[in-house]
Design a protein around this motif. Structure first.
Motif, PDB file in Angstrom:
ATOM      1  N   PRO B  27     -59.638  12.915  31.553  1.00 12.26           N
ATOM      2  CA  PRO B  27     -60.736  13.258  30.682  1.00 12.26           C
ATOM      3  C   PRO B  27     -60.661  14.649  29.908  1.00 12.26           C
ATOM      4  O   PRO B  27     -61.130  15.728  30.530  1.00 12.26           O
ATOM      5  CB  PRO B  27     -61.987  13.115  31.652  1.00 12.26           C
ATOM      6  CG  PRO B  27     -61.518  13.541  33.185  1.00 12.26           C
ATOM      7  CD  PRO B  27     -60.080  13.221  32.973  1.00 12.26           C
ATOM      8  N   VAL B  28     -60.039  14.655  29.017  1.00 16.20           N
ATOM      9  CA  VAL B  28     -59.621  15.995  28.423  1.00 16.20           C
ATOM     10  C   VAL B  28     -60.121  15.829  26.974  1.00 16.20           C
ATOM     11  O   VAL B  28     -59.847  15.298  25.925  1.00 16.20           O
ATOM     12  CB  VAL B  28     -58.285  16.448  28.388  1.00 16.20           C
ATOM     13  CG1 VAL B  28     -57.757  17.690  27.321  1.00 16.20           C
ATOM     14  CG2 VAL B  28     -57.432  16.450  29.524  1.00 16.20           C
ATOM     15  N   GLY B  29     -61.410  16.685  26.486  1.00 19.34           N
ATOM     16  CA  GLY B  29     -62.001  16.650  25.624  1.00 19.34           C
ATOM     17  C   GLY B  29     -61.837  17.787  24.605  1.00 19.34           C
ATOM     18  O   GLY B  29     -60.888  18.699  24.971  1.00 19.34           O
ATOM     19  N   PRO B  30     -62.382  17.632  23.344  1.00 16.03           N
ATOM     20  CA  PRO B  30     -62.126  18.820  22.496  1.00 16.03           C
ATOM     21  C   PRO B  30     -62.518  20.274  23.122  1.00 16.03           C
ATOM     22  O   PRO B  30     -61.765  21.197  22.724  1.00 16.03           O
ATOM     23  CB  PRO B  30     -62.816  18.548  21.358  1.00 16.03           C
ATOM     24  CG  PRO B  30     -63.566  17.185  21.618  1.00 16.03           C
ATOM     25  CD  PRO B  30     -63.140  16.732  22.718  1.00 16.03           C
ATOM     26  N   GLY B  31     -63.470  20.163  23.825  1.00 13.87           N
ATOM     27  CA  GLY B  31     -63.975  21.396  24.389  1.00 13.87           C
ATOM     28  C   GLY B  31     -63.075  21.997  25.481  1.00 13.87           C
ATOM     29  O   GLY B  31     -62.650  23.251  25.307  1.00 13.87           O
TER      30      GLY B  31
END
Lengths: 301, 442
Positions: B27-31
């Motif tokens: 789970p690697v989001g933009p944040g």
């Protein structure tokens, strides 16, 4: 003031007798530089809490510690009104003939009567530097508290309805630890730098003993470390942490031993293993075998 | 991309790396990606280990993600050849029926797929069409269905049974929490509210507010056997577990056959079908053999201290047919029993009237179990609800501990306290007095 590279961070920690591996030093450096909370996970006794203490000491900041527990609420974590003193104030105002309700309310809900709990202390601090805020064992608090923390970690401000908003002039250095009794919500983790602290390798553990149990002879420290490291490979119910290693080493020193022998291991095993079935498994023959192995390796080296 | 200055080469690479991780399922989001770019800029690429630590700290959020990350890091940041090789793994080949419990291989496969996939897959489409309300299920039909064995149900009946399971409530014992709530009948004074309200009346305590201690349901840990012999039941029971987990937060679920898998996260999907899809994606040992002892031992070592601290109830769903029962199973059960509030064993084999615990696994486990129940149809699950709602008798020392829920003869039981066959009336003995209020909402 803050270290300006990873090496400087490692030195800073080492000066305060905290032997960090390179990855941890990097994460601490980033946390300080990016102003992000550190989220540390790891088995019990690998030095998560200690890191916060050492950081506060090394940076010469105040340490504010919030120990989490189930049912931790706002009154214990952020602030509470000092009811008894407020009551007294009301009675005294009555006696003095104060009749204005507005004035009374303004008076008894003033900062004088506010009991500052750790989170408010970390935000509303005096002095030039923000303190180090240690939120210990967050996994023990319940989920609603996490949601509150989420808000706090993003703007570092707290609003007290009767009084107004407290905002930190500069964000505190936040360290959150968890023993993973449950998963912390992703949203909290997302705001933090995550690091898993593992048991130290033999070399680092030896270095830790050298600093934390200076009374132990070098040979004894080596044996202790080798024994503990071997023990961690035994699939115990609870592996001994660094704190246990130090305790055990000190225990052996206190008994005036210069090196380990099967009897002393059996007698002091309680400093190392904290579960009866682990102790029962290791005590006696198994300990003797491990010890022989450790001694053989030490002799060979 | 916005109209900002073009990102540096390093930043672009970090972003690409984050994308690779996301495609391989992290789970690697933009944040997180932004944080990684910033961290990379602070640390710089001079020292490989620093750089790796910086990316790990910003892109990961649990220790289990580390192996995949390390592998991706190796592929991505060092050797373009390795990357190529990873792509080659994607050549079509037939998947083996049983993945070996090898740490490296599955991660590598996931990674290879991620590196090759040009785009992320679109999210699975929502199941379309209106949900049919089932008014056809008359009372008597429901009754018949309740008593029917899961194994003999038709597909239709299974679907209906699943719907019924969704409505089952599991009344777990409640334990006192630390917090208080305002309550009229409380014993303690709620000083804060009282004082706040008294301001209205010029500081006079006209109304006293009281408070009581809150309670919360105890933690439920479900260990579900998914070996071949349990296949039908475990799927149904996972439906049940999902329903229970959706109703209240603190449910942790594991499956085991040859190894232990934590499926708590997978069950979090609100939609039961999506959740179970997720479960079957995570679990790799469906319908294999069973190693109960080893799996329980693993649970004890890695999870028990983390999950069982707060008066937890452990629900073991298994037929107890272990290929390798031995002292390990005995030890593991003893440890498990010592660390939880109650152990409930749901065993579908109990449906046979003449069931006797012949298998070594069953005999090893039985002495440590608090409640022993069948789990082959809906009625038996309702019975489980009753048993859980009953106030537990205080647990005595093991040697004196009375037999609780048994539907079997004791001839081979190890304990001396138990005398005479209990016959078939056991279910009645355990049932709580006030059945009315405890009746599950079927």
């Amino acid at each position: 003031m803050l270290p300006d590279c990873v090496d400087a961070t490692a030195t800073l920690l080492a000066r305060a007798d905290y032997v960090a591996d390179r990855a941890l030093a990097t994460v601490v450096f980033l946390g300080l530089r990016m102003g992000r909370p550190l989220f540390l996970e790891g088995e019990a006794g690998v030095g998560k809490t200690e890191l916060a203490k050492v950081l506060a000491q090394a940076l010469d900041r105040r340490l504010v510690r919030l120990q989490c527990y189930e049912g931790l609420d706002l009154a214990a974590a952020v602030y509470e009104w000092d009811y008894s003193r407020q009551m007294m104030e009301i009675r005294m105002a009555e006696a003095a003939g104060v009749t204005s309700r507005e004035a009374l309310a303004a008076d008894i809900f003033s900062a004088r009567f506010l009991l500052r709990r750790p989170l408010l202390q970390a935000i509303d601090f005096s002095g030039p530097d923000a303190p180090v805020l240690l939120i210990d064992e967050l996994d023990r608090a319940d989920e609603p508290f996490e949601a509150f923390l989420l808000e706090l970690l993003s703007d570092f401000q707290v609003s007290v309805p009767e009084l107004g908003v407290f905002k930190a002039p500069s964000p505190p250095i936040v360290i959150i630890t968890s023993n993973r009794t449950r998963e912390i919500h992703d949203a909290v983790k997302r705001r933090c730098l995550y690091h898993w602290i593992d048991y130290p390798d033999a070399q680092r553990e030896l270095e830790i003993l050298r600093r934390k149990a200076p009374a132990a002879a070098a040979a004894l420290a080596r044996q202790v470390v080798a024994f503990v490291q071997a023990l961690r490979g035994r699939e115990l119910f609870k592996n001994p942490g660094v704190a246990e290693t130090i305790d055990w080493c000190n225990a052996v020193v206190a008994l005036d031993r210069m090196q380990l022998d099967p009897r002393i291991v059996d007698d002091t095993l309680g400093a190392l293993l904290k579960y009866q079935d682990d102790v029962a498994r290791i005590r006696g023959a198994e300990a003797e075998r491990l010890l022989a192995q450790v001694m053989a390796n030490a002799g060979g080296a | 991309m916005t109209a900002l200055a073009p990102p540096s080469r390093l930043a672009a690479n970090v972003m690409e790396f984050a994308r690779v991780l996301r495609r391989s399922g992290l789970p690697v989001g933009p944040g997180k990606t932004l944080a990684a770019v910033e961290a990379a800029a602070w640390v710089g690429p001079q020292r490989r280990d620093d750089f790796r630590a910086a990316l790990a700290a910003t892109l990961l959020d649990r220790a289990e993600q580390r192996p995949l990350f390390d592998q991706a890091f190796r592929y991505f940041w060092r050797d373009p050849k390795l990357m190529e090789r990873a792509m080659q793994r994607l050549l079509p080949r037939t998947p083996g029926p049983l993945a070996r419990p090898d740490d490296e291989a599955p991660a590598a496969n996931r990674l290879a797929q991620a590196l090759a996939a040009p785009r992320e897959h679109a999210a699975a489409p929502e199941p379309a069409g209106p949900i049919e309300l089932d008014a056809a299920l008359s009372f008597s039909a429901a009754e018949v269905l309740q008593a029917k064995d899961f194994e003999t149900m038709s597909l239709d009946e299974l679907a209906q049974a699943k719907r019924m399971l969704r409505m089952l409530h599991l009344p777990l014992p409640r334990v006192p929490a630390r917090r208080y709530a305002r309550h009229r009948a409380g014993r303690q004074l709620d000083v804060r509210t009282t004082l706040r309200q008294s301001i209205k009346f010029g500081g006079e305590w006209l109304i006293q507010y009281k408070r009581v201690r809150r309670t919360r349901p105890s933690v439920l840990v479900v260990l579900c056997d998914i070996s071949g012999s349990m296949a039908r039941y475990s799927r149904m029971l996972l439906h049940f577990v999902h329903a229970v987990a959706a109703e209240r937060g603190r449910v942790h679920a594991f499956t085991f056959a040859t190894r232990l898998t934590n499926i708590t996260r997978a069950l979090r999907h609100r939609d039961v079908d999506q959740a179970l899809d997720e479960v079957s994606r995570v679990v790799r040992d469906w319908s294999g053999g069973t190693r109960i002892g080893a799996c329980l031992d693993e649970f004890n070592r890695h999870w028990a201290r983390r999950l069982l601290g707060q008066g937890a109830v452990v629900l073991v769903v298994s037929d107890g047919l272990d290929c390798g029962a031995g002292p390990q199973l005995d030890e593991a059960m003893a440890r498990l029993r010592a660390s939880c509030r109650r152990i409930v064993w749901l065993n579908p084999l109990l449906r046979f009237a003449g069931f006797e615990p012949k298998a070594a696994g069953i005999r090893a486990m039985l002495p440590y179990v608090d409640i022993f129940l069948p789990a082959h149809n809906i009625t038996s699950l309702i019975e489980l609800a009753h048993a859980l709602a009953a106030e537990p008798a205080p647990r005595l020392h093991r040697a004196h501990y009375p037999i609780r829920k048994r539907r079997l003869h004791d001839g081979d039981d190890r304990r001396a306290t138990h005398s005479g066959p209990t016959g078939n009336d056991v279910a009645g003995a355990q049932r709580p007095r006030n059945t009315e209020s405890l009746h599950p909402g079927l």
